[in-house]
Design a protein around this motif. Sequence first.
Motif, PDB file in Angstrom:
ATOM      1  N   LEU A   1       0.814  -1.278   0.128  1.00 47.86           N
ATOM      2  CA  LEU A   1      -0.107   0.090   0.106  1.00 47.86           C
ATOM      3  C   LEU A   1       0.842   1.411   0.080  1.00 47.86           C
ATOM      4  CD1 LEU A   1      -2.812   1.373   0.194  1.00 47.86           C
ATOM      5  CD2 LEU A   1      -2.561   1.305   2.875  1.00 47.86           C
ATOM      6  N   GLY A   2       1.621   1.327   0.952  1.00 43.97           N
ATOM      7  CA  GLY A   2       2.864   2.365   0.910  1.00 43.97           C
ATOM      8  C   GLY A   2       3.486   2.870  -0.376  1.00 43.97           C
ATOM      9  N   THR A   3       4.153   1.426  -0.843  1.00 39.39           N
ATOM     10  CA  THR A   3       4.917   1.707  -2.110  1.00 39.39           C
ATOM     11  C   THR A   3       4.089   2.021  -3.296  1.00 39.39           C
ATOM     12  OG1 THR A   3       6.479   0.039  -1.279  1.00 39.39           O
ATOM     13  CG2 THR A   3       6.339   0.510  -3.648  1.00 39.39           C
ATOM     14  N   ALA A   4       2.909   1.557  -3.454  1.00 40.89           N
ATOM     15  CA  ALA A   4       1.848   1.857  -4.480  1.00 40.89           C
ATOM     16  C   ALA A   4       1.327   3.160  -4.613  1.00 40.89           C
ATOM     17  CB  ALA A   4       0.802   0.956  -4.604  1.00 40.89           C
ATOM     18  N   ALA A   5       0.888   3.530  -3.333  1.00 44.24           N
ATOM     19  CA  ALA A   5       0.383   4.947  -3.169  1.00 44.24           C
ATOM     20  C   ALA A   5       1.553   6.175  -3.154  1.00 44.24           C
ATOM     21  CB  ALA A   5      -0.029   5.295  -1.577  1.00 44.24           C
ATOM     22  N   THR A   6       2.818   5.757  -3.346  1.00 48.58           N
ATOM     23  CA  THR A   6       3.763   6.798  -3.404  1.00 48.58           C
ATOM     24  C   THR A   6       4.136   6.966  -4.892  1.00 48.58           C
ATOM     25  OG1 THR A   6       4.872   6.273  -1.044  1.00 48.58           O
ATOM     26  CG2 THR A   6       6.304   7.483  -2.821  1.00 48.58           C
ATOM     27  N   GLU A   7       4.347   5.831  -5.443  1.00 46.24           N
ATOM     28  CA  GLU A   7       4.709   5.650  -6.751  1.00 46.24           C
ATOM     29  C   GLU A   7       3.449   6.327  -7.787  1.00 46.24           C
ATOM     30  OE1 GLU A   7       5.723   1.634  -7.770  1.00 46.24           O
ATOM     31  OE2 GLU A   7       7.572   1.872  -6.906  1.00 46.24           O
ATOM     32  N   ALA A   8       2.378   6.148  -7.266  1.00 43.41           N
ATOM     33  CA  ALA A   8       1.097   6.699  -8.020  1.00 43.41           C
ATOM     34  C   ALA A   8       0.963   8.412  -7.836  1.00 43.41           C
ATOM     35  CB  ALA A   8      -0.097   6.055  -7.683  1.00 43.41           C
ATOM     36  N   GLY A   9       1.596   8.842  -6.944  1.00 36.99           N
ATOM     37  CA  GLY A   9       1.624  10.116  -6.429  1.00 36.99           C
ATOM     38  C   GLY A   9       0.486  10.488  -5.815  1.00 36.99           C
ATOM     39  N   LEU A  10      -0.261   9.877  -5.021  1.00 37.12           N
ATOM     40  CA  LEU A  10      -1.308  10.002  -4.167  1.00 37.12           C
ATOM     41  C   LEU A  10      -0.906  10.519  -2.996  1.00 37.12           C
ATOM     42  CD1 LEU A  10      -3.576   6.801  -4.866  1.00 37.12           C
ATOM     43  CD2 LEU A  10      -3.807   9.086  -6.009  1.00 37.12           C
ATOM     44  N   VAL A  11       0.211  10.192  -2.459  1.00 35.68           N
ATOM     45  CA  VAL A  11       0.852  10.534  -1.117  1.00 35.68           C
ATOM     46  C   VAL A  11       2.177  10.821  -1.232  1.00 35.68           C
ATOM     47  CG1 VAL A  11      -0.854   9.370   0.513  1.00 35.68           C
ATOM     48  CG2 VAL A  11       1.106   8.268  -0.094  1.00 35.68           C
ATOM     49  N   SER A  12       2.811  11.663  -0.413  1.00 37.81           N
ATOM     50  CA  SER A  12       4.277  12.194  -0.469  1.00 37.81           C
ATOM     51  C   SER A  12       5.003  11.163   0.234  1.00 37.81           C
ATOM     52  CB  SER A  12       4.523  13.508   0.150  1.00 37.81           C
ATOM     53  OG  SER A  12       4.354  13.605   1.540  1.00 37.81           O
ATOM     54  N   ASN A  13       6.435  11.051  -0.065  1.00 37.92           N
ATOM     55  CA  ASN A  13       7.359  10.176   0.605  1.00 37.92           C
ATOM     56  C   ASN A  13       7.244  10.598   2.075  1.00 37.92           C
ATOM     57  OD1 ASN A  13       8.175   8.716  -1.690  1.00 37.92           O
ATOM     58  ND2 ASN A  13       9.586  10.261  -2.241  1.00 37.92           N
ATOM     59  N   ILE A  14       7.261  11.818   2.525  1.00 40.75           N
ATOM     60  CA  ILE A  14       7.329  12.320   3.851  1.00 40.75           C
ATOM     61  C   ILE A  14       6.537  11.812   4.800  1.00 40.75           C
ATOM     62  CG2 ILE A  14       7.544  14.415   5.427  1.00 40.75           C
ATOM     63  CD1 ILE A  14       9.107  15.646   3.246  1.00 40.75           C
ATOM     64  N   MET A  15       5.109  11.714   4.104  1.00 34.54           N
ATOM     65  CA  MET A  15       3.821  11.442   4.618  1.00 34.54           C
ATOM     66  C   MET A  15       3.989   9.883   4.914  1.00 34.54           C
ATOM     67  SD  MET A  15       1.002  12.466   5.585  1.00 34.54           S
ATOM     68  CE  MET A  15       0.643  11.358   6.883  1.00 34.54           C
ATOM     69  N   ILE A  16       4.837   8.998   4.236  1.00 31.51           N
ATOM     70  CA  ILE A  16       4.805   7.669   4.609  1.00 31.51           C
ATOM     71  C   ILE A  16       5.723   7.326   5.753  1.00 31.51           C
ATOM     72  CG2 ILE A  16       5.840   5.276   3.930  1.00 31.51           C
ATOM     73  CD1 ILE A  16       3.487   5.990   2.595  1.00 31.51           C
ATOM     74  N   ILE A  17       6.799   8.366   6.096  1.00 31.10           N
ATOM     75  CA  ILE A  17       7.481   8.297   7.055  1.00 31.10           C
ATOM     76  C   ILE A  17       6.823   8.834   8.218  1.00 31.10           C
ATOM     77  CG2 ILE A  17       9.846   9.423   7.911  1.00 31.10           C
ATOM     78  CD1 ILE A  17      10.856   9.679   5.274  1.00 31.10           C
ATOM     79  N   LEU A  18       5.877   9.791   8.127  1.00 29.94           N
ATOM     80  CA  LEU A  18       5.113  10.388   9.362  1.00 29.94           C
ATOM     81  C   LEU A  18       4.342   9.294   9.796  1.00 29.94           C
ATOM     82  CD1 LEU A  18       3.741  13.975   9.560  1.00 29.94           C
ATOM     83  CD2 LEU A  18       2.268  12.163   9.838  1.00 29.94           C
ATOM     84  N   VAL A  19       3.668   8.627   8.895  1.00 29.70           N
ATOM     85  CA  VAL A  19       2.470   7.827   9.562  1.00 29.70           C
ATOM     86  C   VAL A  19       3.366   6.506  10.042  1.00 29.70           C
ATOM     87  CG1 VAL A  19       0.979   6.013   8.578  1.00 29.70           C
ATOM     88  CG2 VAL A  19       0.993   8.263   7.696  1.00 29.70           C
ATOM     89  N   SER A  20       4.459   6.179   9.511  1.00 31.38           N
ATOM     90  CA  SER A  20       5.426   5.033  10.427  1.00 31.38           C
ATOM     91  C   SER A  20       5.664   5.446  11.737  1.00 31.38           C
ATOM     92  CB  SER A  20       6.318   4.798   9.198  1.00 31.38           C
ATOM     93  OG  SER A  20       6.115   4.359   7.997  1.00 31.38           O
ATOM     94  N   ALA A  21       6.235   6.693  11.950  1.00 28.73           N
ATOM     95  CA  ALA A  21       6.383   7.316  13.203  1.00 28.73           C
ATOM     96  C   ALA A  21       5.290   7.295  14.057  1.00 28.73           C
ATOM     97  CB  ALA A  21       7.203   8.655  12.881  1.00 28.73           C
ATOM     98  N   VAL A  22       4.027   7.696  13.492  1.00 28.87           N
ATOM     99  CA  VAL A  22       2.963   7.749  14.390  1.00 28.87           C
ATOM    100  C   VAL A  22       2.720   6.543  14.808  1.00 28.87           C
ATOM    101  CG1 VAL A  22       0.512   8.304  14.309  1.00 28.87           C
ATOM    102  CG2 VAL A  22       2.315   9.944  13.280  1.00 28.87           C
ATOM    103  N   ALA A  23       2.595   5.544  14.090  1.00 29.81           N
ATOM    104  CA  ALA A  23       2.240   4.060  14.424  1.00 29.81           C
ATOM    105  C   ALA A  23       3.174   3.512  15.503  1.00 29.81           C
ATOM    106  CB  ALA A  23       2.254   3.161  13.195  1.00 29.81           C
ATOM    107  N   ILE A  24       4.554   3.843  15.387  1.00 26.73           N
ATOM    108  CA  ILE A  24       5.464   3.177  16.374  1.00 26.73           C
ATOM    109  C   ILE A  24       5.221   3.936  17.714  1.00 26.73           C
ATOM    110  CG2 ILE A  24       8.125   3.209  16.711  1.00 26.73           C
ATOM    111  CD1 ILE A  24       8.266   2.925  13.574  1.00 26.73           C
ATOM    112  N   THR A  25       5.307   5.216  17.700  1.00 28.16           N
ATOM    113  CA  THR A  25       5.221   5.948  18.932  1.00 28.16           C
ATOM    114  C   THR A  25       3.882   5.756  19.554  1.00 28.16           C
ATOM    115  OG1 THR A  25       4.249   7.978  17.587  1.00 28.16           O
ATOM    116  CG2 THR A  25       6.844   7.940  18.095  1.00 28.16           C
TER     117      THR A  25
END
Length: 453
Positions: free
Chosen positions: A359-383
């Motif tokens: 989901l993360g890879t496909a959404a980034t390559e399709a231009g639906l979300v930014s790379n920074i957004m993927i990092i941010l969501v991962s950080a939110v989940a971990i914390t």
Amino acid sequence: MKKQNKLNPKQAMAWVNKQLKDVSDIEERKLKKGHEEIDIIYFKSLCDPVVINENLINRFYELDNVQLYLEFIVSFPKSLEPEKEEDLMRNMLRGAVAIFSKDKVLLFDAELVQAGGIQPASTENVVQGPDDSFTENVEINLNLIRHRYQSTNLKSEYMTAGSASQTRLIILYDEDKVDKTVLKEVKSRLSDIKAHIVQSASDIERWTMHPRFRLFPTMMLSERPDRTVLNISQGKVAILMDNTGYSILVPSIFNDFFTAMDDKIQLPPIGWFLKGVRYIALFLTVLLPAFYVAFTSYNPEILRMQVALLIAGSRATVPYPSFFEVLFMLLAMEFLTEASVRLPKAIGPTATTVGGLILGTAATEAGLVSNIMIILVSAVAITNYVIPFTMMSMGIRVSKYMFIVLASFFGLVGIVLGMISLILYLTSLRTFGKPYLKMFSMDWRRKGDRRSG
């Protein structure tokens, strides 16, 4: 040779009954045969009933007289005749049966050790320390606590909840340390439960806490006997419930939900550091998505030029505002979290991990979300998963969406207003009359009160 002083049976029995007042799991039996009789007193939660029936009760009626019976008891390796009342009580708290005859007091070892059916803790893991957890049998749970808290001050009271289910409850507290006002309030609220069926500790929380509609828990549910014993020693009340592998600890303040048992096992500076890490994780998981929305849509001038350009370049292909981007990814994360819980254990972790990566890879390559957004969501989940208690992390998962909405309408001003509102809300909460946002344990407050006179 100086003759040892022996206990007077009548005086010793009266002393034991006085010490064990308000202890519901104490058992007292009078055995009579003709003109002869003896009394036995023991903790039901600590003693094996099969051993007592076979070696104490049945043998009393099989042997000819009390003298032979006492000689039979003394023949066991761990049987002894206590010299002091303190020795008598100490051994009873370790699983011994006190036997009172006309002229002698004996102790018979009938300790019940619960081993079968006890599983390692699954939701409150520690690196070092005990690894056992409560079971769904309330008597076994009481046995686990009694073995760790061998004091006559530990009182137990039985109650039932649910007009149809008649679920057994045990209220545990230290008579010397508990706040009597809190104890009275706990009993009152448990007595006022009007539900027909009470099946879980969450049902107790729902029916006893006010207001019922609140975002954060004000009762702590723990599966660990060592945490329960620690909280009882701090003056709190523990509630054990049949068919539930958790204890309910009240009153529980906000700070309690960010304390793990590792904090008590490690050296104090390390424990303080670990708790500080959890509070940092709390602020990150709640505010990070809201800050992303505020900085990208309302207040980019606060960031350094390089960071602002980096975020703008990352979002160049994203066709919608940052609010929808954050909402889309956070909801996707919530879906994956729920799927990992609901799917069978054999395929749950694999399915959600692979799904998240795709989901993360496909959404980034399709231009639906930014790379920074993927990092941010991962950080939110971990914390979010750093918080020790699931019931608190659930409330925090919901609260971050409120900050995102405020940031999407008012930017950084909305985040500040949200923080003020959240602090006011937490300050207004009470847990059995105690302030919810109080940052220190109850026993620390009492020590401070004694120092101040």
